[in-house]
Design a protein around this motif. Structure first.
Motif, PDB file in Angstrom:
ATOM      1  N   SER A  80       8.084  11.711 -51.639  1.00  0.00           N
ATOM      2  CA  SER A  80       9.336  11.032 -51.321  1.00  0.00           C
ATOM      3  C   SER A  80      10.188  10.912 -52.570  1.00  0.00           C
ATOM      4  O   SER A  80       9.679  10.855 -53.697  1.00  0.00           O
ATOM      5  CB  SER A  80       9.070   9.656 -50.730  1.00  0.00           C
ATOM      6  OG  SER A  80       8.422   8.835 -51.677  1.00  0.00           O
ATOM      7  N   VAL A  81      11.489  10.884 -52.363  1.00  0.00           N
ATOM      8  CA  VAL A  81      12.462  10.641 -53.417  1.00  0.00           C
ATOM      9  C   VAL A  81      13.353   9.498 -52.967  1.00  0.00           C
ATOM     10  O   VAL A  81      13.579   9.313 -51.763  1.00  0.00           O
ATOM     11  CB  VAL A  81      13.307  11.892 -53.739  1.00  0.00           C
ATOM     12  CG1 VAL A  81      12.451  12.949 -54.433  1.00  0.00           C
ATOM     13  CG2 VAL A  81      13.953  12.467 -52.495  1.00  0.00           C
ATOM     14  N   SER A  82      13.819   8.722 -53.923  1.00  0.00           N
ATOM     15  CA  SER A  82      14.671   7.575 -53.622  1.00  0.00           C
ATOM     16  C   SER A  82      15.917   7.600 -54.490  1.00  0.00           C
ATOM     17  O   SER A  82      15.935   8.241 -55.549  1.00  0.00           O
ATOM     18  CB  SER A  82      13.910   6.267 -53.860  1.00  0.00           C
ATOM     19  OG  SER A  82      12.825   6.144 -52.980  1.00  0.00           O
ATOM     20  N   TRP A  98      21.281  13.912 -49.104  1.00  0.00           N
ATOM     21  CA  TRP A  98      20.421  14.549 -50.098  1.00  0.00           C
ATOM     22  C   TRP A  98      20.742  16.037 -50.121  1.00  0.00           C
ATOM     23  O   TRP A  98      20.844  16.676 -49.065  1.00  0.00           O
ATOM     24  CB  TRP A  98      18.951  14.349 -49.763  1.00  0.00           C
ATOM     25  CG  TRP A  98      18.440  12.980 -50.044  1.00  0.00           C
ATOM     26  CD1 TRP A  98      18.278  11.959 -49.155  1.00  0.00           C
ATOM     27  CD2 TRP A  98      18.037  12.471 -51.319  1.00  0.00           C
ATOM     28  NE1 TRP A  98      17.806  10.846 -49.799  1.00  0.00           N
ATOM     29  CE2 TRP A  98      17.642  11.129 -51.134  1.00  0.00           C
ATOM     30  CE3 TRP A  98      17.975  13.001 -52.603  1.00  0.00           C
ATOM     31  CZ2 TRP A  98      17.180  10.317 -52.177  1.00  0.00           C
ATOM     32  CZ3 TRP A  98      17.512  12.208 -53.637  1.00  0.00           C
ATOM     33  CH2 TRP A  98      17.123  10.885 -53.422  1.00  0.00           C
ATOM     34  N   PHE A  99      20.875  16.554 -51.316  1.00  0.00           N
ATOM     35  CA  PHE A  99      21.056  17.985 -51.538  1.00  0.00           C
ATOM     36  C   PHE A  99      19.922  18.460 -52.446  1.00  0.00           C
ATOM     37  O   PHE A  99      19.264  17.661 -53.112  1.00  0.00           O
ATOM     38  CB  PHE A  99      22.399  18.257 -52.227  1.00  0.00           C
ATOM     39  CG  PHE A  99      23.587  18.116 -51.331  1.00  0.00           C
ATOM     40  CD1 PHE A  99      24.061  16.861 -50.979  1.00  0.00           C
ATOM     41  CD2 PHE A  99      24.231  19.231 -50.818  1.00  0.00           C
ATOM     42  CE1 PHE A  99      25.164  16.720 -50.137  1.00  0.00           C
ATOM     43  CE2 PHE A  99      25.325  19.102 -49.981  1.00  0.00           C
ATOM     44  CZ  PHE A  99      25.786  17.845 -49.648  1.00  0.00           C
ATOM     45  N   ARG A 100      19.728  19.758 -52.485  1.00  0.00           N
ATOM     46  CA  ARG A 100      18.766  20.321 -53.427  1.00  0.00           C
ATOM     47  C   ARG A 100      19.315  21.635 -53.975  1.00  0.00           C
ATOM     48  O   ARG A 100      20.145  22.291 -53.346  1.00  0.00           O
ATOM     49  CB  ARG A 100      17.415  20.552 -52.759  1.00  0.00           C
ATOM     50  CG  ARG A 100      17.403  21.615 -51.669  1.00  0.00           C
ATOM     51  CD  ARG A 100      16.059  21.652 -50.982  1.00  0.00           C
ATOM     52  NE  ARG A 100      16.024  22.654 -49.919  1.00  0.00           N
ATOM     53  CZ  ARG A 100      15.051  22.742 -49.027  1.00  0.00           C
ATOM     54  NH1 ARG A 100      14.022  21.881 -49.059  1.00  0.00           N
ATOM     55  NH2 ARG A 100      15.083  23.684 -48.092  1.00  0.00           N
ATOM     56  N   GLN A 101      18.818  21.957 -55.149  1.00  0.00           N
ATOM     57  CA  GLN A 101      19.259  23.193 -55.784  1.00  0.00           C
ATOM     58  C   GLN A 101      18.082  23.829 -56.500  1.00  0.00           C
ATOM     59  O   GLN A 101      17.482  23.212 -57.393  1.00  0.00           O
ATOM     60  CB  GLN A 101      20.397  22.919 -56.767  1.00  0.00           C
ATOM     61  CG  GLN A 101      21.029  24.162 -57.326  1.00  0.00           C
ATOM     62  CD  GLN A 101      22.342  23.860 -58.034  1.00  0.00           C
ATOM     63  OE1 GLN A 101      22.635  22.729 -58.398  1.00  0.00           O
ATOM     64  NE2 GLN A 101      23.157  24.895 -58.211  1.00  0.00           N
ATOM     65  N   THR A 124      12.594  13.140 -43.449  1.00  0.00           N
ATOM     66  CA  THR A 124      13.236  11.985 -42.833  1.00  0.00           C
ATOM     67  C   THR A 124      14.077  11.256 -43.870  1.00  0.00           C
ATOM     68  O   THR A 124      13.564  10.873 -44.928  1.00  0.00           O
ATOM     69  CB  THR A 124      12.203  11.010 -42.253  1.00  0.00           C
ATOM     70  OG1 THR A 124      11.384  11.689 -41.285  1.00  0.00           O
ATOM     71  CG2 THR A 124      12.899   9.837 -41.568  1.00  0.00           C
ATOM     72  N   ILE A 125      15.355  11.082 -43.551  1.00  0.00           N
ATOM     73  CA  ILE A 125      16.255  10.336 -44.434  1.00  0.00           C
ATOM     74  C   ILE A 125      16.405   8.920 -43.883  1.00  0.00           C
ATOM     75  O   ILE A 125      16.461   8.714 -42.672  1.00  0.00           O
ATOM     76  CB  ILE A 125      17.628  11.041 -44.549  1.00  0.00           C
ATOM     77  CG1 ILE A 125      18.500  10.362 -45.614  1.00  0.00           C
ATOM     78  CG2 ILE A 125      18.344  11.108 -43.204  1.00  0.00           C
ATOM     79  CD1 ILE A 125      19.793  11.134 -45.913  1.00  0.00           C
ATOM     80  N   LEU A 173      14.282   9.776 -49.021  1.00  0.00           N
ATOM     81  CA  LEU A 173      13.980  11.017 -48.302  1.00  0.00           C
ATOM     82  C   LEU A 173      12.472  11.182 -48.342  1.00  0.00           C
ATOM     83  O   LEU A 173      11.883  11.337 -49.416  1.00  0.00           O
ATOM     84  CB  LEU A 173      14.665  12.212 -48.959  1.00  0.00           C
ATOM     85  CG  LEU A 173      14.485  13.545 -48.235  1.00  0.00           C
ATOM     86  CD1 LEU A 173      15.250  13.542 -46.904  1.00  0.00           C
ATOM     87  CD2 LEU A 173      14.964  14.715 -49.111  1.00  0.00           C
ATOM     88  N   PHE A 174      11.852  11.142 -47.167  1.00  0.00           N
ATOM     89  CA  PHE A 174      10.417  11.323 -47.072  1.00  0.00           C
ATOM     90  C   PHE A 174      10.157  12.742 -46.591  1.00  0.00           C
ATOM     91  O   PHE A 174      10.674  13.153 -45.550  1.00  0.00           O
ATOM     92  CB  PHE A 174       9.806  10.299 -46.116  1.00  0.00           C
ATOM     93  CG  PHE A 174       8.311  10.380 -46.026  1.00  0.00           C
ATOM     94  CD1 PHE A 174       7.683  10.669 -44.832  1.00  0.00           C
ATOM     95  CD2 PHE A 174       7.528  10.185 -47.148  1.00  0.00           C
ATOM     96  CE1 PHE A 174       6.299  10.751 -44.743  1.00  0.00           C
ATOM     97  CE2 PHE A 174       6.148  10.273 -47.083  1.00  0.00           C
ATOM     98  CZ  PHE A 174       5.532  10.554 -45.868  1.00  0.00           C
TER      99      PHE A 174
END
Length: 121
Positions: free
Chosen positions: A19-21, A33-36, A65-66, A77-78
């Protein structure tokens, strides 16, 4: 000015969870949430509006899951069933409005510094 600070992330094997917070200084209507990944464009992963409506990229539907905790000013974001292709820098983003059902990087004004997620095979 909205300030966003990500935390969490790390390294995990494929099939694992992480997870990220993101803590935010001010509530806005739309958060995402985006990612690169290296040498790739920043892509939208998940979005949530102030009413709790969520949208997900097809590549993460059913796995990510957001959620938003307004009492603690935290966006989370899990991530489950992680794949190597989920590897990248994950960014929290915020904007005063959502644009239709899309979430493109250009639609968001405020960004965090990012947190790394690495999934090994």
């Amino acid at each position: 000015q909205v300030q966003l600070v990500e935390s969490g992330g790390g390294s995990v094997q494929a099939g694992g969870s992480l997870s990220v917070s993101c803590t935010f200084s001010q509530d806005t209507y739309c958060m995402a949430w985006f990612r690169q990944a290296p040498a790739k464009e920043r892509e939208g992963v998940a979005r949530i509006d102030t009413e709790g409506t969520t949208d997900y990229a097809d590549s993460v539907k059913g796995r990510f899951t957001i959620s938003q905790d307004k009492g603690n000013n935290t966006l989370s974001l899990f991530m489950t069933s992680l794949k190597p292709e989920d590897t990248g820098m994950y960014y929290c983003a915020a904007q005063w409005w959502c644009v239709g059902d899309r979430f493109l990087a250009a639609d968001f004004m405020y960004w965090g510094q990012g947190t790394q997620v690495t999934v090994s095979s």
